[in-house]
Design a protein around this motif. Structure first.
Motif, PDB file in Angstrom:
ATOM      1  N   LEU A  69     -15.819  -1.243  13.141  1.00 50.61           N
ATOM      2  CA  LEU A  69     -15.986   0.368  12.739  1.00 50.61           C
ATOM      3  C   LEU A  69     -16.964   0.973  13.739  1.00 50.61           C
ATOM      4  O   LEU A  69     -18.018   0.392  13.722  1.00 50.61           O
ATOM      5  N   PHE A  70     -16.796   1.922  14.358  1.00 48.07           N
ATOM      6  CA  PHE A  70     -17.424   2.460  15.479  1.00 48.07           C
ATOM      7  C   PHE A  70     -18.178   3.808  14.751  1.00 48.07           C
ATOM      8  O   PHE A  70     -17.633   4.714  13.933  1.00 48.07           O
ATOM      9  N   VAL A  71     -19.307   3.959  15.062  1.00 47.68           N
ATOM     10  CA  VAL A  71     -20.217   5.023  14.409  1.00 47.68           C
ATOM     11  C   VAL A  71     -21.212   5.470  15.640  1.00 47.68           C
ATOM     12  O   VAL A  71     -21.604   4.787  16.495  1.00 47.68           O
ATOM     13  N   ARG A  72     -21.472   6.931  15.555  1.00 48.77           N
ATOM     14  CA  ARG A  72     -22.520   7.100  16.436  1.00 48.77           C
ATOM     15  C   ARG A  72     -23.835   6.968  15.862  1.00 48.77           C
ATOM     16  O   ARG A  72     -24.635   6.723  16.496  1.00 48.77           O
ATOM     17  N   ASP A  73     -24.052   7.149  14.593  1.00 48.78           N
ATOM     18  CA  ASP A  73     -25.424   6.945  14.009  1.00 48.78           C
ATOM     19  C   ASP A  73     -25.115   6.505  12.462  1.00 48.78           C
ATOM     20  O   ASP A  73     -24.030   6.413  12.017  1.00 48.78           O
ATOM     21  N   PHE A  74     -26.263   5.658  12.080  1.00 54.52           N
ATOM     22  CA  PHE A  74     -26.092   5.050  10.617  1.00 54.52           C
ATOM     23  C   PHE A  74     -26.367   6.179   9.639  1.00 54.52           C
ATOM     24  O   PHE A  74     -27.736   6.581   9.641  1.00 54.52           O
ATOM     25  N   ASP A  75     -25.449   6.322   8.798  1.00 54.42           N
ATOM     26  CA  ASP A  75     -25.818   7.058   7.554  1.00 54.42           C
ATOM     27  C   ASP A  75     -24.888   6.555   6.548  1.00 54.42           C
ATOM     28  O   ASP A  75     -24.016   6.391   6.309  1.00 54.42           O
ATOM     29  N   TYR A  76     -25.806   5.937   5.612  1.00 55.04           N
ATOM     30  CA  TYR A  76     -25.178   4.984   4.379  1.00 55.04           C
ATOM     31  C   TYR A  76     -24.385   5.826   3.309  1.00 55.04           C
ATOM     32  O   TYR A  76     -23.317   5.253   3.106  1.00 55.04           O
ATOM     33  N   THR A  77     -24.646   6.958   3.108  1.00 54.76           N
ATOM     34  CA  THR A  77     -23.845   7.848   2.227  1.00 54.76           C
ATOM     35  C   THR A  77     -22.669   8.147   2.947  1.00 54.76           C
ATOM     36  O   THR A  77     -21.529   8.114   2.388  1.00 54.76           O
ATOM     37  N   GLN A  78     -22.605   8.577   4.230  1.00 56.04           N
ATOM     38  CA  GLN A  78     -21.272   8.749   5.047  1.00 56.04           C
ATOM     39  C   GLN A  78     -20.352   7.490   5.060  1.00 56.04           C
ATOM     40  O   GLN A  78     -19.220   7.547   4.836  1.00 56.04           O
ATOM     41  N   LEU A  79     -21.039   6.329   5.326  1.00 56.38           N
ATOM     42  CA  LEU A  79     -20.425   5.105   5.264  1.00 56.38           C
ATOM     43  C   LEU A  79     -19.636   4.833   3.821  1.00 56.38           C
ATOM     44  O   LEU A  79     -18.514   4.327   3.902  1.00 56.38           O
ATOM     45  N   GLU A  80     -20.382   4.692   2.881  1.00 62.67           N
ATOM     46  CA  GLU A  80     -19.925   4.667   1.498  1.00 62.67           C
ATOM     47  C   GLU A  80     -18.808   5.658   1.244  1.00 62.67           C
ATOM     48  O   GLU A  80     -17.688   5.300   0.656  1.00 62.67           O
ATOM     49  N   ARG A  81     -18.808   6.931   1.509  1.00 63.32           N
ATOM     50  CA  ARG A  81     -17.815   7.892   1.196  1.00 63.32           C
ATOM     51  C   ARG A  81     -16.631   7.393   2.318  1.00 63.32           C
ATOM     52  O   ARG A  81     -15.337   7.672   1.419  1.00 63.32           O
ATOM     53  N   PHE A  82     -16.808   7.014   3.387  1.00 60.92           N
ATOM     54  CA  PHE A  82     -15.608   6.640   4.187  1.00 60.92           C
ATOM     55  C   PHE A  82     -14.880   5.473   3.722  1.00 60.92           C
ATOM     56  O   PHE A  82     -13.895   5.378   3.498  1.00 60.92           O
ATOM     57  N   ILE A  83     -15.605   4.449   3.259  1.00 63.33           N
ATOM     58  CA  ILE A  83     -15.093   3.244   2.634  1.00 63.33           C
ATOM     59  C   ILE A  83     -14.328   3.571   1.356  1.00 63.33           C
ATOM     60  O   ILE A  83     -13.367   3.072   0.945  1.00 63.33           O
ATOM     61  N   ARG A  84     -14.950   4.426   0.280  1.00 60.05           N
ATOM     62  CA  ARG A  84     -14.146   4.916  -0.885  1.00 60.05           C
ATOM     63  C   ARG A  84     -12.912   5.711  -0.462  1.00 60.05           C
ATOM     64  O   ARG A  84     -11.830   5.410  -1.129  1.00 60.05           O
ATOM     65  N   GLU A  85     -12.891   6.445   0.538  1.00 64.97           N
ATOM     66  CA  GLU A  85     -11.709   7.498   0.633  1.00 64.97           C
ATOM     67  C   GLU A  85     -10.794   6.301   1.298  1.00 64.97           C
ATOM     68  O   GLU A  85      -9.488   6.559   1.014  1.00 64.97           O
ATOM     69  N   TYR A  86     -11.352   5.298   2.135  1.00 69.23           N
ATOM     70  CA  TYR A  86     -10.318   4.484   2.662  1.00 69.23           C
ATOM     71  C   TYR A  86      -9.455   3.738   1.437  1.00 69.23           C
ATOM     72  O   TYR A  86      -8.401   3.402   1.556  1.00 69.23           O
ATOM     73  N   CYS A  87     -10.339   3.158   0.418  1.00 72.92           N
ATOM     74  CA  CYS A  87      -9.751   2.367  -0.462  1.00 72.92           C
ATOM     75  C   CYS A  87      -8.658   3.561  -1.105  1.00 72.92           C
ATOM     76  O   CYS A  87      -7.628   3.096  -1.571  1.00 72.92           O
ATOM     77  N   GLU A  88      -8.861   4.723  -1.241  1.00 74.67           N
ATOM     78  CA  GLU A  88      -8.239   5.754  -2.085  1.00 74.67           C
ATOM     79  C   GLU A  88      -6.806   5.811  -1.187  1.00 74.67           C
ATOM     80  O   GLU A  88      -5.892   6.110  -1.609  1.00 74.67           O
ATOM     81  N   SER A  89      -6.881   6.020   0.053  1.00 79.55           N
ATOM     82  CA  SER A  89      -5.663   6.085   0.930  1.00 79.55           C
ATOM     83  C   SER A  89      -4.799   5.193   0.914  1.00 79.55           C
ATOM     84  O   SER A  89      -3.748   5.177   1.415  1.00 79.55           O
ATOM     85  N   CYS A  90      -5.178   3.798   0.584  1.00 79.83           N
ATOM     86  CA  CYS A  90      -4.287   2.790   0.366  1.00 79.83           C
ATOM     87  C   CYS A  90      -3.339   2.912  -0.843  1.00 79.83           C
ATOM     88  O   CYS A  90      -2.541   2.017  -0.994  1.00 79.83           O
ATOM     89  N   GLY A  91      -3.682   4.101  -1.735  1.00 77.16           N
ATOM     90  CA  GLY A  91      -2.489   4.134  -2.827  1.00 77.16           C
ATOM     91  C   GLY A  91      -2.616   3.024  -3.627  1.00 77.16           C
ATOM     92  O   GLY A  91      -3.362   2.348  -3.848  1.00 77.16           O
ATOM     93  N   GLU A  92      -1.345   3.196  -4.206  1.00 75.66           N
ATOM     94  CA  GLU A  92      -1.151   2.202  -5.375  1.00 75.66           C
ATOM     95  C   GLU A  92      -0.340   0.919  -4.957  1.00 75.66           C
ATOM     96  O   GLU A  92       0.508   1.150  -3.877  1.00 75.66           O
ATOM     97  N   ALA A  93      -0.265  -0.029  -5.458  1.00 73.25           N
ATOM     98  CA  ALA A  93       0.533  -1.425  -5.183  1.00 73.25           C
ATOM     99  C   ALA A  93       0.809  -2.142  -6.322  1.00 73.25           C
ATOM    100  O   ALA A  93      -0.048  -2.168  -7.406  1.00 73.25           O
ATOM    101  N   PRO A  94       1.720  -2.874  -6.372  1.00 71.42           N
ATOM    102  CA  PRO A  94       2.068  -3.791  -7.903  1.00 71.42           C
ATOM    103  C   PRO A  94       1.205  -4.947  -7.892  1.00 71.42           C
ATOM    104  O   PRO A  94       1.116  -5.289  -9.105  1.00 71.42           O
ATOM    105  N   THR A  95       0.710  -5.335  -6.803  1.00 67.81           N
ATOM    106  CA  THR A  95      -0.358  -6.731  -6.992  1.00 67.81           C
ATOM    107  C   THR A  95      -1.460  -6.333  -6.066  1.00 67.81           C
ATOM    108  O   THR A  95      -1.522  -5.630  -5.176  1.00 67.81           O
TER     109      THR A  95
END
Length: 124
Positions: A69-95
């Protein structure tokens, strides 16, 4: 079933929230993700790095880019938000396995390529 980020950890920068790099960097980040609203999690690991760090660490003619995962600068809050949004983007799955396969596009799933043990055939 939906995915939820439970925590972020880095053995290279502990605690990750306090990481304050100057210039280029590359660290292993372990995203602990599990079923939303339930206990438990599994690790999805990736290298968080600047493009400059990546370029300076290529020692072969070819370098695979999976689980970076490439970034220009480190920002914990932005990283955490990105990962949370990625989880949400995976949607629902049966298992959980079906959901984890989608999450594994971000980071190496600790059970990637796992298969149950099969005893070798008897020797004749």
């Amino acid at each position: 079933m939906r995915a939820e980020l439970k925590s972020l950890f880095s053995p290279d920068a502990d605690p990750l929230k306090d990481f304050a790099p100057t210039g280029q960097f590359g660290i292993l980040v372990m995203a602990m993700i599990g079923p939303a609203g339930q206990q438990g999690h599994e690790s999805f690991d990736f290298m968080l790095c600047t493009p400059e760090w990546f370029a300076s660490n290529i020692r072969e003619d070819f370098k695979m880019g999976r689980h970076y995962l490439f970034v220009r600068d480190f920002d914990y809050t932005q990283l955490e938000r990105f990962i949370r949004e990625y989880c949400e983007s995976c949607g629902e799955a049966p298992t959980w396995s079906a959901l984890a396969e989608k999450l594994a596009r971000l980071g190496k799933w600790e059970f990637e390529d796992y298969g149950p043990y099969r005893a070798p055939p008897p020797a004749w």
